[in-house]
Design a protein around this motif. Structure first.
Motif, mmCIF file in Angstrom:
data_model
loop_
_atom_site.group_PDB
_atom_site.id
_atom_site.type_symbol
_atom_site.label_atom_id
_atom_site.label_comp_id
_atom_site.label_asym_id
_atom_site.label_seq_id
_atom_site.Cartn_x
_atom_site.Cartn_y
_atom_site.Cartn_z
ATOM 1 N N PRO A 1 3.898 -7.588 -0.346
ATOM 2 C CA PRO A 1 4.637 -6.368 -0.672
ATOM 3 C C PRO A 1 3.661 -5.243 -1.046
ATOM 4 C CG PRO A 1 5.016 -8.066 -2.327
ATOM 5 C CD PRO A 1 4.194 -8.672 -1.256
ATOM 6 N N LYS A 2 3.946 -4.061 -0.559
ATOM 7 C CA LYS A 2 3.084 -2.919 -0.837
ATOM 8 C C LYS A 2 3.387 -2.377 -2.225
ATOM 9 C CE LYS A 2 2.707 -1.507 3.954
ATOM 10 N NZ LYS A 2 2.901 -0.431 4.913
ATOM 11 N N LYS A 3 2.333 -1.913 -2.890
ATOM 12 C CA LYS A 3 2.529 -1.304 -4.200
ATOM 13 C C LYS A 3 3.045 0.102 -3.994
ATOM 14 C CE LYS A 3 -1.090 -3.873 -6.533
ATOM 15 N NZ LYS A 3 -2.305 -3.777 -7.320
ATOM 16 N N ARG A 4 3.888 0.499 -4.913
ATOM 17 C CA ARG A 4 4.439 1.842 -4.833
ATOM 18 C C ARG A 4 3.382 2.844 -5.290
ATOM 19 N NH1 ARG A 4 10.589 2.233 -6.956
ATOM 20 N NH2 ARG A 4 11.520 1.607 -5.002
ATOM 21 N N ALA A 5 3.306 3.894 -4.581
ATOM 22 C CA ALA A 5 2.374 4.946 -4.987
ATOM 23 C C ALA A 5 3.000 5.744 -6.121
ATOM 24 C CB ALA A 5 2.067 5.832 -3.802
ATOM 25 N N ARG A 6 2.179 6.069 -7.085
ATOM 26 C CA ARG A 6 2.700 6.870 -8.200
ATOM 27 C C ARG A 6 2.732 8.322 -7.776
ATOM 28 N NH1 ARG A 6 0.743 5.282 -14.048
ATOM 29 N NH2 ARG A 6 1.785 3.281 -14.143
ATOM 30 N N LYS A 7 3.729 8.988 -8.283
ATOM 31 C CA LYS A 7 3.814 10.412 -8.013
ATOM 32 C C LYS A 7 2.775 11.106 -8.881
ATOM 33 C CE LYS A 7 8.648 10.825 -6.736
ATOM 34 N NZ LYS A 7 9.922 11.488 -7.031
#
Length: 80
Positions: free
Chosen positions: A71-77
């Motif tokens: 699973p890909k990590k979510r990029a932080r805004k």
């Protein structure tokens, strides 16, 4: 009162019976043709179903042999 009772049918009656006979024969041919086409269609659908199921089984085997996707990590805004 003169009732016409002859042993021979009239020309119009003969023509009508011929038309009815021809229509019945044509209807029987049309029904046989429709049944034949229907049988061919069912045969083709069964062939295509077998091909689709074989492809789905092969795809499932390929997916099972591959490692599970990470699973890909979510990029932080980024704050503005």
């Amino acid at each position: 009162m003169s009732a016409r009772k002859s042993a021979e049918p009239s020309p119009a009656g003969i023509a009508r019976s011929n038309r009815q006979r021809l229509a019945a024969e044509e209807g029987a041919r049309a029904m046989a043709d429709a049944e034949r086409q229907s049988a061919e269609l069912r045969k083709n659908m069964a062939r295509l179903r077998e091909l689709r199921e074989a492809k789905e089984a092969a795809d499932a085997d390929i997916r099972a042999s591959l490692p599970a996707p990470v699973p890909k990590k979510r990029a932080r805004k980024s704050p503005r």
